[in-house]
Design a protein around this motif. Structure first.
Motif, PDB file in Angstrom:
ATOM      1  N   MET A   1       8.700 -29.919   3.019  1.00 56.12           N
ATOM      2  CA  MET A   1       7.432 -29.475   3.363  1.00 56.12           C
ATOM      3  C   MET A   1       6.922 -30.066   4.675  1.00 56.12           C
ATOM      4  N   PRO A   2       6.481 -29.488   5.735  1.00 57.98           N
ATOM      5  CA  PRO A   2       5.802 -29.903   6.861  1.00 57.98           C
ATOM      6  C   PRO A   2       4.809 -31.024   6.385  1.00 57.98           C
ATOM      7  N   GLU A   3       5.010 -32.079   7.096  1.00 58.50           N
ATOM      8  CA  GLU A   3       3.933 -33.072   6.719  1.00 58.50           C
ATOM      9  C   GLU A   3       3.253 -33.357   8.137  1.00 58.50           C
ATOM     10  N   LEU A   4       2.152 -34.521   8.205  1.00 55.40           N
ATOM     11  CA  LEU A   4       1.435 -34.634   9.274  1.00 55.40           C
ATOM     12  C   LEU A   4       2.277 -34.587  10.829  1.00 55.40           C
ATOM     13  N   PRO A   5       3.339 -35.212  11.206  1.00 55.12           N
ATOM     14  CA  PRO A   5       3.828 -34.976  12.005  1.00 55.12           C
ATOM     15  C   PRO A   5       4.337 -33.731  12.603  1.00 55.12           C
ATOM     16  N   GLN A  30       1.448  -9.369   4.845  1.00 54.09           N
ATOM     17  CA  GLN A  30       1.586  -9.989   3.295  1.00 54.09           C
ATOM     18  C   GLN A  30       0.270 -10.701   3.167  1.00 54.09           C
ATOM     19  N   PRO A  31      -0.729 -10.283   2.520  1.00 52.37           N
ATOM     20  CA  PRO A  31      -2.081 -10.913   2.182  1.00 52.37           C
ATOM     21  C   PRO A  31      -2.049 -12.179   1.124  1.00 52.37           C
ATOM     22  N   LYS A  32      -0.733 -11.881   0.122  1.00 47.18           N
ATOM     23  CA  LYS A  32      -0.617 -12.922  -0.957  1.00 47.18           C
ATOM     24  C   LYS A  32       0.105 -14.011  -0.594  1.00 47.18           C
ATOM     25  N   LEU A  33      -0.646 -15.194   0.060  1.00 48.09           N
ATOM     26  CA  LEU A  33       0.204 -16.326   0.251  1.00 48.09           C
ATOM     27  C   LEU A  33      -0.570 -17.140  -0.946  1.00 48.09           C
ATOM     28  N   ARG A  34      -0.626 -18.656  -0.754  1.00 50.08           N
ATOM     29  CA  ARG A  34      -0.959 -19.352  -1.655  1.00 50.08           C
ATOM     30  C   ARG A  34      -2.368 -19.045  -2.008  1.00 50.08           C
ATOM     31  N   TRP A  35      -3.252 -18.604  -1.431  1.00 47.10           N
ATOM     32  CA  TRP A  35      -4.659 -17.941  -1.597  1.00 47.10           C
ATOM     33  C   TRP A  35      -4.467 -16.522  -0.758  1.00 47.10           C
ATOM     34  N   PRO A  36      -5.119 -15.459  -1.428  1.00 47.82           N
ATOM     35  CA  PRO A  36      -5.248 -14.101  -0.699  1.00 47.82           C
ATOM     36  C   PRO A  36      -5.870 -14.658   0.738  1.00 47.82           C
ATOM     37  N   THR A  63     -12.961 -20.260  17.312  1.00 43.57           N
ATOM     38  CA  THR A  63     -13.615 -19.324  18.088  1.00 43.57           C
ATOM     39  C   THR A  63     -15.090 -19.530  17.957  1.00 43.57           C
ATOM     40  N   LYS A  64     -15.831 -18.859  18.520  1.00 44.06           N
ATOM     41  CA  LYS A  64     -17.464 -18.732  18.386  1.00 44.06           C
ATOM     42  C   LYS A  64     -17.692 -18.177  17.078  1.00 44.06           C
ATOM     43  N   ALA A  65     -17.219 -17.326  16.653  1.00 41.92           N
ATOM     44  CA  ALA A  65     -17.322 -16.410  15.173  1.00 41.92           C
ATOM     45  C   ALA A  65     -16.912 -17.504  14.178  1.00 41.92           C
ATOM     46  N   GLY A  66     -15.984 -18.479  14.322  1.00 43.78           N
ATOM     47  CA  GLY A  66     -15.363 -19.325  13.154  1.00 43.78           C
ATOM     48  C   GLY A  66     -14.290 -19.802  13.553  1.00 43.78           C
ATOM     49  N   THR A  67     -13.719 -20.434  12.256  1.00 42.75           N
ATOM     50  CA  THR A  67     -12.166 -20.897  12.560  1.00 42.75           C
ATOM     51  C   THR A  67     -11.247 -20.272  11.423  1.00 42.75           C
ATOM     52  N   LEU A  68     -10.201 -20.084  11.921  1.00 46.85           N
ATOM     53  CA  LEU A  68      -8.861 -19.826  11.131  1.00 46.85           C
ATOM     54  C   LEU A  68      -8.341 -20.858  10.632  1.00 46.85           C
ATOM     55  N   ILE A  69      -8.258 -21.243   9.536  1.00 42.02           N
ATOM     56  CA  ILE A  69      -7.509 -22.708   9.029  1.00 42.02           C
ATOM     57  C   ILE A  69      -6.121 -22.214   8.538  1.00 42.02           C
ATOM     58  N   ILE A  70      -5.227 -22.869   9.102  1.00 40.90           N
ATOM     59  CA  ILE A  70      -3.738 -22.428   8.571  1.00 40.90           C
ATOM     60  C   ILE A  70      -3.136 -23.722   7.990  1.00 40.90           C
ATOM     61  N   HIS A  71      -2.426 -23.399   7.024  1.00 40.82           N
ATOM     62  CA  HIS A  71      -1.716 -24.359   6.179  1.00 40.82           C
ATOM     63  C   HIS A  71      -0.386 -23.932   6.198  1.00 40.82           C
ATOM     64  N   LEU A  72       0.545 -24.910   6.615  1.00 36.18           N
ATOM     65  CA  LEU A  72       1.998 -24.278   6.738  1.00 36.18           C
ATOM     66  C   LEU A  72       2.574 -24.157   5.130  1.00 36.18           C
ATOM     67  N   GLY A  73       2.084 -25.161   4.204  1.00 30.06           N
ATOM     68  CA  GLY A  73       2.827 -24.895   2.901  1.00 30.06           C
ATOM     69  C   GLY A  73       4.017 -25.501   2.970  1.00 30.06           C
ATOM     70  N   MET A  74       4.913 -25.065   2.220  1.00 27.44           N
ATOM     71  CA  MET A  74       6.201 -25.796   2.029  1.00 27.44           C
ATOM     72  C   MET A  74       7.480 -25.383   3.003  1.00 27.44           C
ATOM     73  N   PHE A 112       3.841 -20.363   0.085  1.00 26.67           N
ATOM     74  CA  PHE A 112       2.914 -21.481  -0.353  1.00 26.67           C
ATOM     75  C   PHE A 112       1.746 -21.874   0.845  1.00 26.67           C
ATOM     76  N   GLY A 113       1.961 -21.279   2.073  1.00 30.58           N
ATOM     77  CA  GLY A 113       1.148 -21.528   2.989  1.00 30.58           C
ATOM     78  C   GLY A 113      -0.340 -20.845   2.640  1.00 30.58           C
ATOM     79  N   ALA A 114      -1.234 -21.025   3.648  1.00 31.69           N
ATOM     80  CA  ALA A 114      -2.424 -20.345   3.785  1.00 31.69           C
ATOM     81  C   ALA A 114      -2.987 -20.114   5.025  1.00 31.69           C
TER      82      ALA A 114
END
Length: 271
Positions: A1-5, A30-36, A63-74, A112-114
């Protein structure tokens, strides 16, 4: 799993390629990741990327509209391809830019990412607002850790991996930092002196900093934002070395399971 570094390496890898670029569209295969993946992500279309940041193991594309939050999961990773490059089976999301010939592609075999969306302050997202301090900042220090550990019977390894205590100290680096500080992973957090915790904090900072400089640790799936593997695996003193000789005393390294995670240590050097 990707960790902080690994996440920091990915953040640094994608940042120069997308900041000040305008997003043309987000292609979700594929919209079905850890959460849709929420439909709100489509608000990125037409938005300019203002900055990229990291909080714990989360990457924020702002961006000005908001933030895309990405988690790389396992097993997730971000990489770049030329526009028009056919996707592979596990390539779930493309972010296309109107002023760039490259596409940022998200691949994740285990899903398992998001990818999530947060208008306004991204740090107010429910997954981020209760996180502990960043380990490489001045907010993480021996006095803080000593105070949080008081009365805790939990094994120090599991305690330090709690993201509400401090973010980003995952399994690999917890093993390594405990070895460097000479602390047994099963020792109760509340039974460790302030002086030893000071050494532990210093070890965490040293191990994480070194791993970032090496581009993270590639064990199986991880590659950085530039598509290259991390090389810190060559520096690992204990993780993945159960049954081998300790680099300090030549004692055979022990391997157990703590919290269902592989834990390797030296019974002679760690007390």
């Amino acid at each position: 799993m990707p960790e902080l570094p690994e996440v920091e390496t990915t953040k640094r890898g994608i940042e120069p390629n997308i900041v000040n670029k305008t997003i043309q569209q987000v292609v979700i295969r594929q919209p079905k990741l850890r959460w849709p993946i929420p439909d709100a992500v489509n608000a990125l279309s037409g938005q300019k990327v203002e900055s990229v940041s990291r909080r714990g193991k989360y990457i924020g594309v702002h961006t000005k509209a908001g933030t895309l939050i990405i988690h790389l999961g396992m097993s997730g990773s971000l990489y770049f391809v030329d526009a028009g490059t056919p996707p592979l089976f596990h390539d779930h999301v493309d972010i296309e830019f109107s002023d760039s010939p490259i596409v940022m592609r998200y691949t994740d075999p285990r899903r398992f990412g998001a990818m999530l969306w947060q208008p306004g302050d991204w740090l107010e997202h429910e997954l981020l607002k209760s996180l502990g301090p960043e380990p490489l900042t001045d907010a993480f220090h021996a006095d803080y850790l000593y105070e949080r550990a008081q009365g805790r019977k939990q094994a120090i390894k599991m305690f330090i991996m709690d993201s509400k205590v401090v973010v980003g100290v995952g399994n690999i680096y917890a093993n390594e930092a405990l070895f460097k500080a000479g602390i047994h992973p099963k020792r109760a957090a509340g039974k460790i002196s302030r002086a030893r915790l000071e050494a532990f904090v210093a070890s965490i900072k040293e191990v994480l900093s070194a791993a970032i400089e090496q581009g993270g640790t590639t064990l199986k799936d991880f590659v950085g934002g530039d598509g290259k593997p991390g090389y810190f695996k060559q520096e690992l003193a204990v993780y993945g070395r159960g049954g081998e000789k300790c680099i300090s005393c030549s004692n055979e390294l022990s391997e157990i399971r703590l919290g269902q995670r592989s834990t390797v240590y030296c019974n002679n050097c760690q007390t």
